[in-house]
Write a protein that holds these residues in place. Structure first.
Motif, PDB file in Angstrom:
ATOM      1  N   CYS A  23     -27.797   1.749 -20.106  1.00 18.94           N
ATOM      2  CA  CYS A  23     -28.495   3.032 -20.229  1.00 18.94           C
ATOM      3  C   CYS A  23     -29.615   3.004 -21.266  1.00 18.94           C
ATOM      4  O   CYS A  23     -30.317   4.006 -21.437  1.00 18.94           O
ATOM      5  N   TYR A  33     -21.673  11.376 -26.185  1.00 21.37           N
ATOM      6  CA  TYR A  33     -21.698  12.072 -24.900  1.00 21.37           C
ATOM      7  C   TYR A  33     -20.309  12.129 -24.265  1.00 21.37           C
ATOM      8  O   TYR A  33     -19.986  13.085 -23.571  1.00 21.37           O
ATOM      9  N   PRO A  41     -27.928  14.452 -21.006  1.00 18.15           N
ATOM     10  CA  PRO A  41     -29.176  14.744 -20.297  1.00 18.15           C
ATOM     11  C   PRO A  41     -29.075  14.377 -18.808  1.00 18.15           C
ATOM     12  O   PRO A  41     -28.319  13.483 -18.423  1.00 18.15           O
ATOM     13  N   LEU A  42     -29.855  15.055 -18.003  1.00 16.58           N
ATOM     14  CA  LEU A  42     -29.804  14.872 -16.562  1.00 16.58           C
ATOM     15  C   LEU A  42     -30.012  13.419 -16.144  1.00 16.58           C
ATOM     16  O   LEU A  42     -29.306  12.905 -15.279  1.00 16.58           O
ATOM     17  N   TYR A  43     -30.970  12.738 -16.761  1.00 18.80           N
ATOM     18  CA  TYR A  43     -31.225  11.352 -16.355  1.00 18.80           C
ATOM     19  C   TYR A  43     -30.001  10.460 -16.579  1.00 18.80           C
ATOM     20  O   TYR A  43     -29.741   9.541 -15.804  1.00 18.80           O
ATOM     21  N   LEU A  44     -29.219  10.736 -17.630  1.00 17.62           N
ATOM     22  CA  LEU A  44     -28.018   9.945 -17.871  1.00 17.62           C
ATOM     23  C   LEU A  44     -26.886  10.334 -16.924  1.00 17.62           C
ATOM     24  O   LEU A  44     -26.091   9.486 -16.542  1.00 17.62           O
ATOM     25  N   ILE A  46     -27.268  11.163 -13.841  1.00 18.01           N
ATOM     26  CA  ILE A  46     -27.594  10.455 -12.600  1.00 18.01           C
ATOM     27  C   ILE A  46     -27.328   8.957 -12.745  1.00 18.01           C
ATOM     28  O   ILE A  46     -26.733   8.326 -11.869  1.00 18.01           O
ATOM     29  N   LEU A  47     -27.757   8.384 -13.853  1.00 12.89           N
ATOM     30  CA  LEU A  47     -27.561   6.954 -14.085  1.00 12.89           C
ATOM     31  C   LEU A  47     -26.078   6.594 -14.152  1.00 12.89           C
ATOM     32  O   LEU A  47     -25.625   5.631 -13.526  1.00 12.89           O
ATOM     33  N   ASP A  50     -24.294   6.882 -10.747  1.00 11.88           N
ATOM     34  CA  ASP A  50     -24.611   5.717  -9.920  1.00 11.88           C
ATOM     35  C   ASP A  50     -23.838   4.488 -10.406  1.00 11.88           C
ATOM     36  O   ASP A  50     -23.251   3.760  -9.610  1.00 11.88           O
ATOM     37  N   PRO A  56     -22.390  13.002  -9.300  1.00 14.79           N
ATOM     38  CA  PRO A  56     -22.835  13.572 -10.579  1.00 14.79           C
ATOM     39  C   PRO A  56     -22.054  14.842 -10.953  1.00 14.79           C
ATOM     40  O   PRO A  56     -21.751  15.059 -12.112  1.00 14.79           O
TER      41      PRO A  56
END
Length: 63
Positions: A23, A33, A41-44, A46-47, A50, A56
């Protein structure tokens, strides 16, 4: 199905250090977290979804 971030990470066989490297954040950030997922955060989201092969929504359902 709902998962905690820590339980999901462990069940997928990842260490905090491995997830942090993937990440591009510090291990302390991942630990923070996992303790306080509402700040993720949103990007994490999603990451991590996946990476862990989960929805999510399952990662944030407990926040």
């Amino acid at each position: 199905m709902q998962f905690t971030l820590r339980a999901t990470r462990i069940s997928q066989g990842y260490s905090v250090d491995e997830v942090a490297t993937i990440c591009d954040v510090s291990p302390e950030t991942i630990t923070n977290y996992e303790k306080h997922p509402s700040k993720l955060p949103l990007y994490l989201i999603i990451l991590l979804a996946d990476l862990y092969k989960v929805s999510p929504n399952s990662l944030i359902a407990n926040t």
